[in-house]
Design an enzyme around this catalytic site. Structure first.
Site, mmCIF file in Angstrom:
data_model
loop_
_atom_site.group_PDB
_atom_site.id
_atom_site.type_symbol
_atom_site.label_atom_id
_atom_site.label_comp_id
_atom_site.label_asym_id
_atom_site.label_seq_id
_atom_site.Cartn_x
_atom_site.Cartn_y
_atom_site.Cartn_z
ATOM 1 N N HIS A 1 42.046 44.530 43.992
ATOM 2 C CA HIS A 1 41.859 43.362 43.125
ATOM 3 C C HIS A 1 41.777 43.872 41.685
ATOM 4 O O HIS A 1 40.720 43.854 41.061
ATOM 5 C CB HIS A 1 40.580 42.632 43.536
ATOM 6 C CG HIS A 1 40.413 41.267 42.961
ATOM 7 N ND1 HIS A 1 41.159 40.805 41.889
ATOM 8 C CD2 HIS A 1 39.570 40.259 43.297
ATOM 9 C CE1 HIS A 1 40.773 39.566 41.606
ATOM 10 N NE2 HIS A 1 39.815 39.217 42.444
ATOM 11 N N ARG B 1 47.745 35.708 44.872
ATOM 12 C CA ARG B 1 46.716 36.193 45.802
ATOM 13 C C ARG B 1 47.215 35.915 47.207
ATOM 14 O O ARG B 1 47.775 34.843 47.473
ATOM 15 C CB ARG B 1 45.412 35.447 45.560
ATOM 16 C CG ARG B 1 44.401 35.705 46.657
ATOM 17 C CD ARG B 1 43.035 35.185 46.320
ATOM 18 N NE ARG B 1 42.425 35.995 45.271
ATOM 19 C CZ ARG B 1 41.166 35.860 44.890
ATOM 20 N NH1 ARG B 1 40.397 34.947 45.451
ATOM 21 N NH2 ARG B 1 40.659 36.621 43.938
ATOM 22 N N LYS C 1 55.778 25.859 55.785
ATOM 23 C CA LYS C 1 56.999 25.563 56.557
ATOM 24 C C LYS C 1 57.607 26.844 57.113
ATOM 25 O O LYS C 1 58.687 26.828 57.702
ATOM 26 C CB LYS C 1 58.042 24.893 55.656
ATOM 27 C CG LYS C 1 57.600 23.585 55.054
ATOM 28 C CD LYS C 1 58.747 23.007 54.223
ATOM 29 C CE LYS C 1 58.300 21.798 53.436
ATOM 30 N NZ LYS C 1 59.296 21.456 52.403
ATOM 31 N N ARG D 1 37.403 31.260 40.731
ATOM 32 C CA ARG D 1 37.377 31.834 39.383
ATOM 33 C C ARG D 1 38.643 32.593 39.042
ATOM 34 O O ARG D 1 39.088 32.520 37.912
ATOM 35 C CB ARG D 1 36.112 32.647 39.120
ATOM 36 C CG ARG D 1 36.039 33.996 39.627
ATOM 37 C CD ARG D 1 34.660 34.284 40.123
ATOM 38 N NE ARG D 1 34.453 33.550 41.341
ATOM 39 C CZ ARG D 1 33.550 32.610 41.514
ATOM 40 N NH1 ARG D 1 32.743 32.279 40.557
ATOM 41 N NH2 ARG D 1 33.448 31.997 42.670
ATOM 42 N N THR D 2 39.208 33.320 39.959
ATOM 43 C CA THR D 2 40.354 34.137 39.557
ATOM 44 C C THR D 2 41.501 33.231 39.115
ATOM 45 O O THR D 2 42.120 33.448 38.077
ATOM 46 C CB THR D 2 40.789 35.078 40.699
ATOM 47 O OG1 THR D 2 39.654 35.846 41.080
ATOM 48 C CG2 THR D 2 41.884 36.012 40.258
HETATM 49 C C1 NCD Z 1 36.212 38.512 44.782
HETATM 50 C C2 NCD Z 1 37.451 38.505 45.629
HETATM 51 O O1 NCD Z 1 38.129 37.498 45.730
HETATM 52 O O2 NCD Z 1 37.730 39.563 46.179
HETATM 53 N N1 NCD Z 1 36.079 37.381 43.993
HETATM 54 C C3 NCD Z 1 36.714 37.304 42.805
HETATM 55 O O3 NCD Z 1 37.909 37.355 42.712
HETATM 56 N N2 NCD Z 1 35.959 37.216 41.712
HETATM 57 C C4 NCD Z 1 34.999 38.829 45.536
HETATM 58 C C5 NCD Z 1 34.654 37.988 46.725
HETATM 59 O O4 NCD Z 1 35.391 37.098 47.117
HETATM 60 O O5 NCD Z 1 33.583 38.260 47.275
#
Ligand code: NCD
Length: 304
Positions: free
Chosen positions: A129, A101, A80, A51-52
């Site tokens: 986050h 990320r 690499k 989702r992110t």
């Molecule tokens: C979260 C994350 O990646 O920290 N998810 C997200 O980005 N919506 C929570 C999770 O992974 O549990």
């Protein structure tokens, strides 16, 4: 140049502005659909996400911009042996803004030191986050009409749950917030969050292992997944993963206007029957995440 590495990179006033822009986007989406024409967002996901990453991509596409990137470190030159710094130097030549990320805490900070374009932290290890926090804040604001004078329960993996750390950092700056921390003893909130965030801001908090006992006090219940990928030991994960499973039964003594949030993905923490309860807000939270990311991209690119 502004980045979003931690939610405290924005003042409360700036967060309020982002919330207003997101509300305006919801009301008048057509006003925004060309705002980022000819702008490119790079999404660099060294750690899995659905989702992110898609939320960022959808946000940029809805603003009329374009996206490029990778969704897996194995399909990038990281496989690499390229350093984060080199990858960012290269990608900042191809894009106007970067959402990244990374499994290592602090990687977005390292990126921000060498990047020529704004960096957004889309999750760094078990640390922060902040864009999930933006989604959470819009959801709480919409559901409750305010971001102050609330009792907020956080339940599950408070140790590794980066969304929890960032949301507590954000809420610490609003008045009258009481935090109820519900977790197994092995997954309590890290000491640095207690000392540097909650104690420093004189935040009212309690720790407990018993969800049902505290349920009647809560205005917001933030459920979280046990973060399997951060465990060193599979047995510990298996023992702890089902510590809390929210069911309709357990909600019987909850406030009728409780708001249940979850950053998703859900594994077992919320029984699917709860999805149809009017108090379940986690899918609305997904929609809100996209609007807040649109507002964020506009802000970091300096577009009115
Ligand atoms: C979260 C994350 O990646 O920290 N998810 C997200 O980005 N919506 C929570 C999770 O992974 O549990």
């Amino acid at each position: 140049m502004k980045n979003l590495l931690s939610i405290t990179d924005f003042s409360v006033q700036e967060i309020d502005q982002l919330l207003s822009v997101a509300q305006d986007i919801i009301a008048n989406p057509e006003k925004y659909n060309e705002k980022c024409k000819h702008k490119i967002l790079a999404t660099l996901f060294f750690e899995p996400s659905t989702r992110t990453r898609l939320s960022f991509e959808s946000a940029m596409l809805s603003l009329g911009g374009s996206v490029l990137g990778f969704s897996d470190a194995n399909s990038s030159s990281a496989s690499k042996g390229e350093s984060v710094s080199d990858t960012i130097r290269v990608v900042s030549c191809y894009s106007d803004i970067i959402a990244m990320r990374h499994p290592k805490e602090g990687a977005p900070f390292v990126a921000s030191m060498v990047s020529s374009v704004p960096i957004i932290n889309a999750g760094d290890g078990g640390h922060n986050h902040p864009t999930q926090t933006l989604a959470d804040l819009l959801t709480i604001k919409t559901e409750k009409g305010r971001l102050d004078n609330l009792t907020v329960g956080f339940c599950g993996d408070l140790k590794f749950g980066r969304t929890v750390h960032s949301l507590i950092e954000a809420l610490a700056r609003y008045k009258g917030i009481k935090v109820v921390l519900i977790s197994p003893k092995e997954l309590t909130i890290p000491d640095y969050v207690k000392s540097d965030v909650m104690d420093k801001n004189n935040m009212d908090y309690v720790e407990t292992t018993d969800l049902e006992q505290v349920m009647p006090q809560l205005d917001v219940l933030y459920m979280t997944r046990v973060q399997q990928e951060r465990f060193f030991n599979e047995d510990d994960y298996l023992r702890l993963r089902d510590s809390y499973i929210l069911t309709l039964d357990k909600l019987s003594n909850a406030k009728p206007d409780l708001s249940i949030l979850h950053p998703l993905p859900r594994v077992n923490e919320i029984a699917v029957d709860v999805d149809n309860d009017s108090r379940a807000c986690y899918f609305k939270q997904v929609a809100n995440g996209r609007y807040m990311r649109m507002a964020l991209i506009l802000k970091l690119l300096g577009i009115e």
